[in-house]
Design an enzyme around this catalytic site. Structure first.
Site, short mmCIF file in Angstrom:
data_model
loop_
_atom_site.label_atom_id
_atom_site.label_comp_id
_atom_site.label_asym_id
_atom_site.label_seq_id
_atom_site.Cartn_x
_atom_site.Cartn_y
_atom_site.Cartn_z
N GLY A 139 0.84 -1.21 0.00
CA GLY A 139 0.00 0.00 0.00
C GLY A 139 0.87 1.25 0.00
N GLN A 159 -1.37 7.70 1.36
CA GLN A 159 -0.93 8.88 2.11
C GLN A 159 0.28 8.56 2.98
OE1 GLN A 159 -3.47 10.40 5.23
NE2 GLN A 159 -2.41 12.35 5.30
N ASP A 165 2.18 -1.79 -4.50
CA ASP A 165 0.80 -1.30 -4.48
C ASP A 165 0.10 -1.90 -5.70
OD1 ASP A 165 -1.61 0.49 -4.34
OD2 ASP A 165 -0.39 1.54 -2.87
N ARG A 193 -0.92 -0.47 -8.35
CA ARG A 193 -0.38 0.04 -9.61
C ARG A 193 0.96 0.71 -9.35
NH1 ARG A 193 -5.62 0.14 -10.06
NH2 ARG A 193 -5.82 1.83 -8.57
N TYR A 234 -14.86 0.01 9.17
CA TYR A 234 -13.41 0.22 9.22
C TYR A 234 -12.88 0.00 10.65
CZ TYR A 234 -9.12 3.14 9.22
OH TYR A 234 -7.84 3.62 9.38
N ILE A 278 -3.85 11.65 10.16
CA ILE A 278 -2.49 12.08 9.81
C ILE A 278 -2.55 13.27 8.84
CG2 ILE A 278 -0.33 11.38 8.73
CD1 ILE A 278 -0.82 8.57 9.80
P1 NAD Z 1 -4.52 5.31 1.63
O1 NAD Z 1 -5.93 5.00 1.30
O2 NAD Z 1 -3.99 6.65 1.31
O3 NAD Z 1 -3.56 4.23 0.97
C1 NAD Z 1 -3.86 2.87 0.95
C2 NAD Z 1 -3.08 2.25 -0.20
O4 NAD Z 1 -3.39 0.86 -0.21
C3 NAD Z 1 -3.47 2.82 -1.56
O5 NAD Z 1 -2.31 3.24 -2.26
C4 NAD Z 1 -4.14 1.65 -2.26
O6 NAD Z 1 -3.90 1.61 -3.66
C5 NAD Z 1 -3.50 0.46 -1.55
N1 NAD Z 1 -4.31 -0.74 -1.66
C6 NAD Z 1 -5.65 -0.86 -1.52
N2 NAD Z 1 -6.03 -2.13 -1.73
C7 NAD Z 1 -4.89 -2.82 -2.00
C8 NAD Z 1 -4.64 -4.17 -2.32
N3 NAD Z 1 -5.62 -5.08 -2.43
N4 NAD Z 1 -3.36 -4.54 -2.55
C9 NAD Z 1 -2.36 -3.66 -2.46
N5 NAD Z 1 -2.54 -2.35 -2.17
C10 NAD Z 1 -3.81 -1.95 -1.95
O7 NAD Z 1 -4.33 5.00 3.20
P2 NAD Z 1 -3.27 5.66 4.19
O8 NAD Z 1 -3.87 6.90 4.73
O9 NAD Z 1 -1.94 5.70 3.57
O10 NAD Z 1 -3.34 4.60 5.38
C11 NAD Z 1 -2.45 3.49 5.41
C12 NAD Z 1 -2.86 2.61 6.56
O11 NAD Z 1 -2.82 3.38 7.77
C13 NAD Z 1 -4.28 2.07 6.46
O12 NAD Z 1 -4.31 0.76 6.96
C14 NAD Z 1 -5.08 2.99 7.34
O13 NAD Z 1 -6.19 2.34 7.87
C15 NAD Z 1 -4.08 3.33 8.41
N6 NAD Z 1 -4.39 4.60 9.05
C16 NAD Z 1 -4.30 5.76 8.36
C17 NAD Z 1 -4.62 6.97 8.98
C18 NAD Z 1 -4.54 8.27 8.25
O14 NAD Z 1 -4.93 9.31 8.80
N7 NAD Z 1 -4.01 8.30 7.02
C19 NAD Z 1 -5.02 6.97 10.32
C20 NAD Z 1 -5.13 5.74 10.99
C21 NAD Z 1 -4.79 4.57 10.35
N1 SER Z 2 -7.65 8.99 9.28
C1 SER Z 2 -8.40 7.77 9.33
C2 SER Z 2 -9.79 7.96 8.85
O1 SER Z 2 -10.30 9.04 9.00
C3 SER Z 2 -8.42 7.27 10.74
O2 SER Z 2 -8.10 5.95 10.73
O3 SER Z 2 -10.36 7.02 8.38
#
Ligand code: NAD
Ligand code: SER
Length: 339
Positions: free
Chosen positions: A29, A33, A55, A57, A160, A190
């Site tokens: 992934g 972000q 990822d 793509r 989620y 984040i």
């Molecule tokens: P995001 O949605 O920006 O990125 C997720 C990535 O996973 C994407 O690039 C997507 O293409 C990839 N993806 C989706 N399905 C896939 C698959 N089947 N195989 C391979 N890749 C796949 O999410 P993020 O914000 O970068 O978050 C990353 C992790 O951190 C997640 O598990 C999210 O739950 C966790 N998280 C994020 C936040 C936040 O604020 N960004 C907060 C709490 C937890």
């Molecule tokens: N930033 C994330 C969301 O809003 C928290 O896991 O889904």
């Protein structure tokens, strides 16, 4: 043991660099972000040749090793782990809170099946460490919303959050049953400039900066007084690696650590932005994401992380705002970011 400077000139804690250079880290992934910022951060520490970004793509302009991986495909994951002699996995792929509500069963399936694939492939290949990102979304009813404790009853209200709470318990199960070294934090929302967020309830706090830098009015999907736990990306990345490099004996939590950062409302963030952009305008039009935000805590207690591995956030709201406006301003001026 030495101190390591990241490209942002931040110092992370002392690590044994000889040990670290022998790690091969698969980031799943990596285009999202967190992944967009994490891969560079890990490359600075462990060496770019040791980080395998993956990822669905390929990413344009990605420096370093990249593999296309749909992690619902356990066989492909297994092949990549063997091909790159992977020793650690950071599993970031997921569907986030707001987007997840559009298709609950698919979100449950994607979020949990991909984690089982990671756990089982890691178990079969003797992977040394796994990082799993959990979330403030695990909290729900019957928790102290003013400061959610490390140990709380978890009644998440989104699919989620349910998937994250279940995954936390599976992490603990694999640790206890198989002795696997799985480490996890409950990230707050984040805030980052590197890429746009992907379907979360905290995304307003990133989108708002893009509008401010472009001189546009921001329409906020949460009400002005909605407090949520947040964290600046620099702190999130540093905390993640500090946990991953902490001595295993120090860790008392094998579900997921509360990772505390800052807490603010949209109106407080607006006031902070106006210190640099006095004419910035915001209007409030709460939508379905308001009820998700209302089910989450306003702040979380990170004292167990502090006690076990020394966690301490560095960015307050104004320090974060200043850096976000500077970095995004540069990006827009150079037209690197697609609008
Ligand atoms: P995001 O949605 O920006 O990125 C997720 C990535 O996973 C994407 O690039 C997507 O293409 C990839 N993806 C989706 N399905 C896939 C698959 N089947 N195989 C391979 N890749 C796949 O999410 P993020 O914000 O970068 O978050 C990353 C992790 O951190 C997640 O598990 C999210 O739950 C966790 N998280 C994020 C936040 C936040 O604020 N960004 C907060 C709490 C937890
Ligand atoms: N930033 C994330 C969301 O809003 C928290 O896991 O889904």
């Amino acid at each position: 043991m030495i101190e390591i400077k990241t490209s942002d000139n931040n110092t992370i804690k002392k690590h044994n660099i000889l040990t670290m250079r022998t790690e091969n880290i698969l980031v799943i992934g990596a285009n999202g972000q967190i992944g967009s910022a994490l891969t560079g951060y890990l490359s600075n520490i462990y060496g770019a040749d040791h980080i395998i970004a993956s990822d669905l793509r390929p990413k344009e302009n990605h420096d370093g090793v990249f593999e296309v991986l749909d992690v619902t495909d356990a066989k492909r994951l297994d092949e990549l782990v063997k091909k790159h002699h992977v020793t650690q996995i950071y599993h970031l792929a997921a569907i986030l809170s707001a987007r997840g509500e559009a298709d609950p069963l698919n979100t449950w399936q994607l979020n949990t099946q991909t984690y089982f694939n990671v756990l089982e492939v890691a178990r079969a290949n003797g992977i040394k460490k796994i990082f799993f990102p959990s979330s403030i979304a695990v909290f729900g009813d019957h928790v102290d919303r003013n400061l959610a404790p490390q140990h709380a009853v978890l009644y998440p209200t989104t699919v989620y959050g349910i998937s994250k709470a279940a995954s936390e318990n599976w992490s603990n199960y694999y640790y206890k049953r198989y002795g696997m070294d799985i480490r996890s934090v409950r990230y707050p929302g984040i805030i980052s400039y590197q890429s746009l967020p992907g379907g979360g309830t905290t995304d307003y706090a990133v989108d708002i900066f893009h509008k401010a830098v472009k001189g546009e009015t921001f329409t906020c999907f949460l009400s002005e007084d909605t407090y949520l736990p947040m964290i600046y990306m620099d702190d999130a990345l540093r905390g993640t690696v500090e946990l991953m490099e902490a001595p295993a004996d120090n860790l008392s939590i094998r579900t997921s650590y509360n990772l505390s950062g800052i807490s603010f409302s949209p109106s407080e963030l607006t006031a902070s932005i106006r210190k640099w952009h006095p004419d910035f305008e915001i209007i409030y039009q709460p939508d379905f994401r308001q009820s998700i935000a209302d089910s989450w805590p306003k702040a979380i207690d990170g004292s167990t992380a502090k006690q076990d591995w020394g966690w301490q956030p560095r960015f307050d709201i104004d320090a974060m705002t200043k850096e976000m406006l500077e970095k995004l301003g540069e990006k827009y001026r150079r037209s690197i970011l697609e609008i």
